[in-house]
Design a protein around this motif. Structure first.
Motif, PDB file in Angstrom:
ATOM      1  N   GLN A 165      58.373  -3.375 129.791  1.00 60.23           N
ATOM      2  CA  GLN A 165      57.703  -4.224 130.763  1.00 60.23           C
ATOM      3  C   GLN A 165      56.335  -4.613 130.219  1.00 60.23           C
ATOM      4  O   GLN A 165      55.695  -3.855 129.491  1.00 60.23           O
ATOM      5  N   LEU A 166      55.865  -5.812 130.543  1.00 61.18           N
ATOM      6  CA  LEU A 166      54.555  -6.265 130.105  1.00 61.18           C
ATOM      7  C   LEU A 166      53.526  -5.914 131.174  1.00 61.18           C
ATOM      8  O   LEU A 166      53.597  -6.406 132.298  1.00 61.18           O
ATOM      9  N   ASP A 167      52.593  -5.042 130.821  1.00 58.87           N
ATOM     10  CA  ASP A 167      51.535  -4.614 131.731  1.00 58.87           C
ATOM     11  C   ASP A 167      50.316  -5.516 131.499  1.00 58.87           C
ATOM     12  O   ASP A 167      49.613  -5.381 130.502  1.00 58.87           O
ATOM     13  N   PHE A 168      50.070  -6.448 132.447  1.00 57.71           N
ATOM     14  CA  PHE A 168      48.998  -7.416 132.241  1.00 57.71           C
ATOM     15  C   PHE A 168      47.624  -6.744 132.236  1.00 57.71           C
ATOM     16  O   PHE A 168      46.735  -7.129 131.476  1.00 57.71           O
ATOM     17  N   GLY A 169      47.445  -5.712 133.060  1.00 58.12           N
ATOM     18  CA  GLY A 169      46.167  -5.001 133.070  1.00 58.12           C
ATOM     19  C   GLY A 169      45.890  -4.365 131.725  1.00 58.12           C
ATOM     20  O   GLY A 169      44.777  -4.435 131.193  1.00 58.12           O
ATOM     21  N   ASP A 170      46.918  -3.752 131.144  1.00 55.45           N
ATOM     22  CA  ASP A 170      46.773  -3.153 129.823  1.00 55.45           C
ATOM     23  C   ASP A 170      46.508  -4.217 128.771  1.00 55.45           C
ATOM     24  O   ASP A 170      45.755  -4.003 127.823  1.00 55.45           O
ATOM     25  N   MET A 171      47.120  -5.392 128.939  1.00 57.54           N
ATOM     26  CA  MET A 171      46.918  -6.469 127.981  1.00 57.54           C
ATOM     27  C   MET A 171      45.469  -6.938 127.986  1.00 57.54           C
ATOM     28  O   MET A 171      44.880  -7.212 126.937  1.00 57.54           O
ATOM     29  N   ARG A 172      44.867  -7.023 129.159  1.00 61.35           N
ATOM     30  CA  ARG A 172      43.459  -7.419 129.226  1.00 61.35           C
ATOM     31  C   ARG A 172      42.579  -6.385 128.536  1.00 61.35           C
ATOM     32  O   ARG A 172      41.607  -6.734 127.863  1.00 61.35           O
ATOM     33  N   ASP A 173      42.923  -5.110 128.697  1.00 60.58           N
ATOM     34  CA  ASP A 173      42.173  -4.052 128.007  1.00 60.58           C
ATOM     35  C   ASP A 173      42.320  -4.198 126.495  1.00 60.58           C
ATOM     36  O   ASP A 173      41.369  -3.974 125.738  1.00 60.58           O
ATOM     37  N   ALA A 174      43.529  -4.577 126.051  1.00 67.30           N
ATOM     38  CA  ALA A 174      43.759  -4.783 124.623  1.00 67.30           C
ATOM     39  C   ALA A 174      42.898  -5.933 124.102  1.00 67.30           C
ATOM     40  O   ALA A 174      42.353  -5.870 122.997  1.00 67.30           O
ATOM     41  N   TRP A 175      42.755  -7.002 124.909  1.00 63.34           N
ATOM     42  CA  TRP A 175      41.913  -8.127 124.498  1.00 63.34           C
ATOM     43  C   TRP A 175      40.447  -7.695 124.406  1.00 63.34           C
ATOM     44  O   TRP A 175      39.731  -8.118 123.491  1.00 63.34           O
ATOM     45  N   THR A 176      40.009  -6.868 125.335  1.00 66.77           N
ATOM     46  CA  THR A 176      38.633  -6.355 125.275  1.00 66.77           C
ATOM     47  C   THR A 176      38.430  -5.539 124.010  1.00 66.77           C
ATOM     48  O   THR A 176      37.397  -5.648 123.334  1.00 66.77           O
ATOM     49  N   ALA A 177      39.428  -4.742 123.658  1.00 66.46           N
ATOM     50  CA  ALA A 177      39.349  -3.944 122.432  1.00 66.46           C
ATOM     51  C   ALA A 177      39.270  -4.855 121.205  1.00 66.46           C
ATOM     52  O   ALA A 177      38.548  -4.567 120.241  1.00 66.46           O
TER      53      ALA A 177
END
Length: 214
Positions: free
Chosen positions: A75-87
């Motif tokens: 599943q694609l976790d959008f919240g986690d994806m935003r954290d990945a972009w911040t990283a």
């Protein structure tokens, strides 16, 4: 002339590529189960290379492997994806500045080759691979192996699906992104660390992950 048998590694590569494309394009829906017996029969392979391909996909964050349940499309976790972009914003722009201080020829050649492949490919999955190769080469050009390792973890397990989705949604996405990559390369080659850092940050911020229902 005797025909050489296909090595198992090449079968794994083919199974991995086939399943990866079906996941990225949505042909295999997120959350759907991946029964090994059925998949092996459909792909015309034994379960041994299939299991290895599924392990690779799990390492890329595209498949979830659960004991006593098997494999499912992650599943694609959008919240986690935003954290990945911040990283990414913490890692890649400063890495571009460091790269400009070094301007290493091998990594610059690697970045240029990635952009050329990106422009030459009409296949979204191949364009994705070229996109990832550019950014990993960019961070490698910093000369810091720890930054390179962190970038690989982000790109393999988190970022690829979002990048593919964003590129597929833009008719001129590949050319536009390639152009931004070329500007970053020019700044690094010129030794302009401030510009390289700014362009990399703007590039990442310009293409944020998009929620599926937004």
């Amino acid at each position: 002339m005797p025909v050489r048998p296909i090595q198992i590694a090449s079968v794994v590569d083919q199974v991995h590529a086939a399943l990866r494309e079906q996941i990225l394009t949505g042909e295999l829906e997120r959350g759907s189960r991946l029964p090994q017996e059925t998949l092996a029969a459909e792909l015309g392979v034994s379960r041994t290379p299939l299991r290895e391909a599924l392990r690779r996909l799990a390492g890329e964050g595209l498949v979830t492997l659960q004991p006593n349940y098997g494999a499912t499309v992650a599943q694609l976790d959008f919240g986690d994806m935003r954290d990945a972009w911040t990283a990414r914003l913490v890692i890649e722009p400063p890495a571009a500045r460091l790269a400009a201080e070094r301007a290493p020829a091998p990594e610059l050649d690697r970045m240029r080759a990635a952009v050329a492949a990106q422009r030459a490919s009409a296949d979204p999955t191949r364009s994705l691979d070229s996109n990832r190769e550019f950014h990993l080469a960019l961070v490698a050009a910093s000369g810091n192996p720890h930054l390179a390792h962190f970038a690989e973890l982000l790109w393999v397990a988190r970022i690829s699906v979002a990048i593919y989705t964003a590129q597929a949604a833009q008719t001129d996405g590949t050319d536009a992104w390639a152009g931004e990559h070329e500007a970053i390369i020019e700044a690094i080659a010129a030794g302009d660390g401030e510009l390289a850092q700014r362009l990399t940050r703007e590039h990442i911020e310009r293409h944020p992950p998009v929620a599926e229902n937004s």
